[in-house]
Design a protein around this motif. Structure first.
Motif, PDB file in Angstrom:
ATOM      1  N   TYR A 106       0.839  -1.198   0.000  1.00 48.11           N
ATOM      2  CA  TYR A 106       0.000   0.000   0.000  1.00 48.11           C
ATOM      3  C   TYR A 106       0.872   1.245   0.000  1.00 48.11           C
ATOM      4  N   ILE A 108       0.755   5.047   1.381  1.00 47.85           N
ATOM      5  CA  ILE A 108       0.004   5.933   2.270  1.00 47.85           C
ATOM      6  C   ILE A 108       0.145   7.350   1.743  1.00 47.85           C
ATOM      7  N   ASN A 111      -4.586  10.823   4.184  1.00 44.03           N
ATOM      8  CA  ASN A 111      -5.336   9.948   5.079  1.00 44.03           C
ATOM      9  C   ASN A 111      -5.922   8.746   4.352  1.00 44.03           C
ATOM     10  N   GLU A 113      -5.015   4.893   2.162  1.00 46.49           N
ATOM     11  CA  GLU A 113      -4.091   3.823   1.778  1.00 46.49           C
ATOM     12  C   GLU A 113      -4.533   3.353   0.403  1.00 46.49           C
ATOM     13  N   TYR A 144       3.757  -1.045   3.707  1.00 47.99           N
ATOM     14  CA  TYR A 144       3.187   0.293   3.534  1.00 47.99           C
ATOM     15  C   TYR A 144       4.329   1.256   3.219  1.00 47.99           C
ATOM     16  N   ASP A 146       5.576   4.881   3.329  1.00 44.76           N
ATOM     17  CA  ASP A 146       5.183   6.047   4.147  1.00 44.76           C
ATOM     18  C   ASP A 146       6.288   7.096   4.088  1.00 44.76           C
ATOM     19  N   GLU A 147       6.090   8.185   4.822  1.00 42.52           N
ATOM     20  CA  GLU A 147       7.117   9.243   4.940  1.00 42.52           C
ATOM     21  C   GLU A 147       7.775   9.126   6.295  1.00 42.52           C
ATOM     22  N   LYS A 148       9.062   9.491   6.367  1.00 41.72           N
ATOM     23  CA  LYS A 148       9.721   9.517   7.678  1.00 41.72           C
ATOM     24  C   LYS A 148       9.669  10.953   8.198  1.00 41.72           C
ATOM     25  N   ILE A 149       8.972  11.121   9.301  1.00 45.04           N
ATOM     26  CA  ILE A 149       8.801  12.460   9.871  1.00 45.04           C
ATOM     27  C   ILE A 149       9.698  12.587  11.101  1.00 45.04           C
TER      28      ILE A 149
ATOM     29  N   ALA B  92       3.035  14.974  13.620  1.00 48.33           N
ATOM     30  CA  ALA B  92       2.983  15.570  12.279  1.00 48.33           C
ATOM     31  C   ALA B  92       1.629  16.218  12.006  1.00 48.33           C
ATOM     32  N   LEU B 113      -2.605   7.938   9.353  1.00 51.47           N
ATOM     33  CA  LEU B 113      -2.314   6.617   8.795  1.00 51.47           C
ATOM     34  C   LEU B 113      -0.816   6.438   8.686  1.00 51.47           C
ATOM     35  N   GLU B 115       3.037   5.642  10.161  1.00 50.01           N
ATOM     36  CA  GLU B 115       3.845   5.841  11.367  1.00 50.01           C
ATOM     37  C   GLU B 115       3.499   7.180  12.018  1.00 50.01           C
ATOM     38  N   VAL B 117       4.944   9.617  14.948  1.00 51.61           N
ATOM     39  CA  VAL B 117       5.961   9.939  15.944  1.00 51.61           C
ATOM     40  C   VAL B 117       5.354  11.023  16.828  1.00 51.61           C
ATOM     41  N   LEU B 141      -2.664   1.354  11.119  1.00 57.31           N
ATOM     42  CA  LEU B 141      -2.772   0.657   9.844  1.00 57.31           C
ATOM     43  C   LEU B 141      -4.162   0.071   9.738  1.00 57.31           C
ATOM     44  N   GLU B 142      -4.805   0.306   8.592  1.00 57.49           N
ATOM     45  CA  GLU B 142      -6.207  -0.087   8.471  1.00 57.49           C
ATOM     46  C   GLU B 142      -6.438  -1.487   7.960  1.00 57.49           C
ATOM     47  N   ASN B 143      -5.662  -1.929   6.967  1.00 58.78           N
ATOM     48  CA  ASN B 143      -6.050  -3.135   6.233  1.00 58.78           C
ATOM     49  C   ASN B 143      -5.549  -4.446   6.814  1.00 58.78           C
TER      50      ASN B 143
END
Lengths: 240, 144
Positions: A106, A108, A111, A113, A144, A146-149, B92, B113, B115, B117, B141-143
């Motif tokens: 997926y 992300i 909001n 997926e 998944y 994703d972004e690293k924040i 975030a 949705l 990660e 922090v 995580l939804e799925n």
């Protein structure tokens, strides 16, 4: 006349006999069918109960697994056919294997997926992997992208008014530069009411405490980041 | 020169040196006498010792969900810190500021949705005390 009467009588007896016999036969079959129906219903019920019990156990196990499940998260450093290599923030490397049937990938975005193909994963992507781990190999059930924040805090040590940037000494004693863009959300603590208010670049002073949020773009040797959000605590707050 | 004259000169020089040395020593003694502490006056000076206990900042956070997966859109952050501290909780997608009248605090915090922090920083009421922070990671995580 007499013959006719006898004939009629005989016909009547025959009809009645046939009728009675037919009723008796019907009753017999009905009994047999009922038995079969009862047996079938009982068996089906048992089968359904067993099936429902199995499903309950399976979902409970999944629920328990999900509760304590910890994903492996890291940056992709190698992509090879149906395998990836990632490195975590603890500098640990893992092999990630794709299962033809089970693995789902997926992306992300905001909001949502969106399911994508495994082949869309690229080097330097930041991914979250869920699946069984054996030593340093993960057979991925879910991946998944994703972004690293990064979220941090520190003190403003230099303000560059020409390019709208701040030099910050972080609480980890690292010097970074934050670019304040038009899209950067800027908040300032009102030290009297202790309420966060929207603010502007001009209100930031040397020595102010700053909390910041930015996306880690890896391989950033200059340690210069575009700030998504900043929260300023004026230094006057710390004066008794 | 006559014998008597020579003897007189020598005696004069010796006498001069001797008296000079005596004068030097005497003046030194006088100086020392002047600088003596007045301990014989029977006065005791008490220097009060002031003990300053530093205010220690503490921060405890319920980390039972740290590093784990959830299917919920928000989590309850529970913790304990010095009373009347300024607590900043930042992620975030959200930042929250609160002050705690009691040591314990609790707040519902939304999740994005993927990660999340979440950084919890505490600034104690006593401005001389050092701030403290803790960081949590939770995966929405939804799925699964």
């Amino acid at each position: 006349m007499r013959i006719k009467k006898n004939l009629l009588l005989v016909c009547f007896i025959v009809i009645v006999t046939i009728f009675v016999l037919s009723q008796v036969k019907k009753g017999f079959f009905a009994l047999a069918v009922d038995d079969k129906v009862v047996t079938t219903t009982t068996e089906e019920k048992e089968v359904n109960e067993i099936r429902s019990f199995k499903e309950k156990i399976a979902s409970k196990v999944t629920e328990l697994q999900k509760k304590d499940q910890k994903p492996i998260v890291g940056k992709v450093i190698e992509v090879k056919n149906d395998q990836l290599k990632i490195i975590t923030s603890d500098r640990e490397e893992y092999q990630v294997k794709k299962d033809e049937v089970l693995t789902k990938t997926y992306q992300i975005s905001g909001n949502r997926e969106k399911e994508i193909d495994f082949s869309k994963i690229e080097k330097n992507d930041y991914i979250i992997i869920v699946g069984p781990i054996l030593e340093k190999t993960i057979t991925a059930n879910f991946i998944y992208i994703d972004e690293k924040i990064i979220i941090g805090s520190g003190r403003v040590i230099e303000i560059n008014k020409s390019d709208y940037s701040l030099k910050v000494l972080t609480s980890e004693k690292e010097e970074i530069v934050l670019d304040i863009e038009t899209s950067t959300k800027q908040l300032l603590l009102n030290i009297k009411s202790l309420v966060l208010e929207t603010s502007g670049f001009s209100k930031i002073k040397d020595g102010d405490t700053i909390h910041f949020v930015f996306k880690d773009n890896f391989n950033n040797k200059e340690k210069r980041y575009s700030a998504r959000k900043i929260l300023i605590i004026p230094q006057e707050y710390f004066i008794k | 020169m006559k014998k008597e004259t020579i003897i007189a000169i020598i005696l004069g020089i010796v006498l001069g040196i001797t008296s000079g040395v005596m004068v030097v020593f005497e003046s030194r003694e006088k100086d020392l006498k002047k600088n003596k502490p007045m301990t014989n006056q029977q006065k005791t000076i008490v220097i009060p010792t002031i003990k300053i206990s530093p205010i220690l900042t503490f921060l405890e956070i319920d980390e039972s969900f740290n590093g784990k997966i959830t299917a919920e859109e928000s989590i309850k952050i529970k913790g304990k810190t010095n009373k009347n501290s300024l607590i900043i909780i930042q992620s975030a997608i959200k930042e929250t500021l609160l002050t705690n009248e009691k040591e314990s605090f609790e707040i519902d915090f939304p999740l994005a949705l993927g990660e999340n922090v979440i950084r919890i920083t505490v600034y104690p009421k006593d401005k001389t005390a050092s701030p403290l922070f803790k960081e949590l990671k939770i995966y929405y995580l939804e799925n699964l």
